[in-house]
Design an enzyme around this catalytic site. Structure first.
Site, mmCIF file in Angstrom:
data_model
loop_
_atom_site.group_PDB
_atom_site.id
_atom_site.type_symbol
_atom_site.label_atom_id
_atom_site.label_comp_id
_atom_site.label_asym_id
_atom_site.label_seq_id
_atom_site.Cartn_x
_atom_site.Cartn_y
_atom_site.Cartn_z
ATOM 1 N N LYS A 146 0.832 -1.206 0.000
ATOM 2 C CA LYS A 146 0.000 0.000 0.000
ATOM 3 C C LYS A 146 0.868 1.259 0.000
ATOM 4 O O LYS A 146 0.612 2.202 -0.757
ATOM 5 C CB LYS A 146 -0.936 -0.003 1.206
ATOM 6 C CG LYS A 146 -2.010 -1.079 1.121
ATOM 7 C CD LYS A 146 -2.827 -1.153 2.395
ATOM 8 C CE LYS A 146 -3.888 -2.226 2.325
ATOM 9 N NZ LYS A 146 -4.710 -2.285 3.551
ATOM 10 N N SER A 195 -0.866 0.636 5.982
ATOM 11 C CA SER A 195 -1.241 -0.190 7.125
ATOM 12 C C SER A 195 -2.228 -1.267 6.695
ATOM 13 O O SER A 195 -3.016 -1.061 5.768
ATOM 14 C CB SER A 195 -1.853 0.691 8.223
ATOM 15 O OG SER A 195 -2.123 -0.072 9.372
ATOM 16 N N ASP A 196 -2.184 -2.396 7.377
ATOM 17 C CA ASP A 196 -3.146 -3.464 7.132
ATOM 18 C C ASP A 196 -3.389 -4.217 8.433
ATOM 19 O O ASP A 196 -2.481 -4.345 9.256
ATOM 20 C CB ASP A 196 -2.661 -4.428 6.060
ATOM 21 C CG ASP A 196 -3.789 -5.293 5.544
ATOM 22 O OD1 ASP A 196 -4.623 -4.775 4.770
ATOM 23 O OD2 ASP A 196 -3.873 -6.471 5.943
ATOM 24 N N THR A 197 -4.618 -4.711 8.605
ATOM 25 C CA THR A 197 -5.014 -5.402 9.825
ATOM 26 C C THR A 197 -5.693 -6.714 9.480
ATOM 27 O O THR A 197 -6.513 -6.755 8.561
ATOM 28 C CB THR A 197 -5.987 -4.525 10.649
ATOM 29 O OG1 THR A 197 -5.342 -3.283 10.945
ATOM 30 C CG2 THR A 197 -6.389 -5.205 11.956
ATOM 31 N N GLY A 224 -0.038 -4.337 10.605
ATOM 32 C CA GLY A 224 1.272 -4.025 10.054
ATOM 33 C C GLY A 224 1.300 -2.588 9.583
ATOM 34 O O GLY A 224 0.284 -2.059 9.119
#
Length: 189
Positions: free
Chosen positions: A52, A68-70, A105
């Site tokens: 991203k 960011s990623d969840t 992250g």
């Protein structure tokens, strides 16, 4: 810090980033979010955060970019966003009465400089009845959220206990991010 871009259109991430009191823009990165089948959750969220951030940083090389990623993980299974009502119900039934992990992250990119990290938080759900699950699904809230719930909204009523960073579960570990940005900025001056 001249220019800051959040590589996300998530209203939750935008709201959290405002805590830094730094002007920023928000842009959707439109990247492929598929990951390798056997990838560990911690690695997956960092990989997706980098994708991203890189997608935006390649267009704005003079800017600081945050990706960011969840994901939600129960017994080794990554639970992404539900595909439909039945999938959301399946996930919430799995989470009911159990403790799961939430990994977020983060990737910070500024030119050739990078800082990448992940934060893990444990969340325990109350035992949920079928009517609890249906009522929550009927609210519409679960359908754009990893694991079919949002801890910052009505999903908070499902949560019995949390061990770790609340804001990481919302989607951006803002306290750690602030410290990482500060470290990175001081290394560059």
């Amino acid at each position: 810090m001249q220019s800051l871009i959040l590589a996300s259109s998530s209203p939750r991430r935008k709201e959290l980033l405002q805590f830094l009191q730094i002007p920023f823009e928000s842009m959707n990165s439109h990247v492929d979010e598929n990951i390798e089948e056997n990838m560990q959750a911690e690695d997956a969220v960092q990989e997706l955060a980098v994708r991203k951030a890189e997608a935006i940083a390649s267009k704005y090389p003079e800017s600081w970019v945050i990706g960011s990623d969840t994901v939600v993980v129960l017994e080794g299974e990554i639970l992404g966003k539900p595909a439909n009502h039945a999938d959301g119900k399946r996930m919430l039934e799995m989470l009911s009465g159990n403790t799961h992990e939430v990994y977020t992250g983060v990737a910070i990119i500024y030119g050739e400089h990078r800082r990448i990290f992940a934060v893990k938080t444990e969340v325990t759900f109350w035992e949920l009845s079928e009517s609890d699950i249906e009522r929550y699904l009927d609210s519409g809230e679960p359908f754009d959220k990893a694991g079919s719930y949002g801890i910052q909204g009505l999903g908070s009523l499902l949560v019995k206990q949390i061990n770790g960073d609340y804001f990481s579960v919302v989607g951006l570990p803002i306290s750690r991010l602030a410290r990482e940005l500060k470290k990175m900025e001081s290394e560059l001056t």
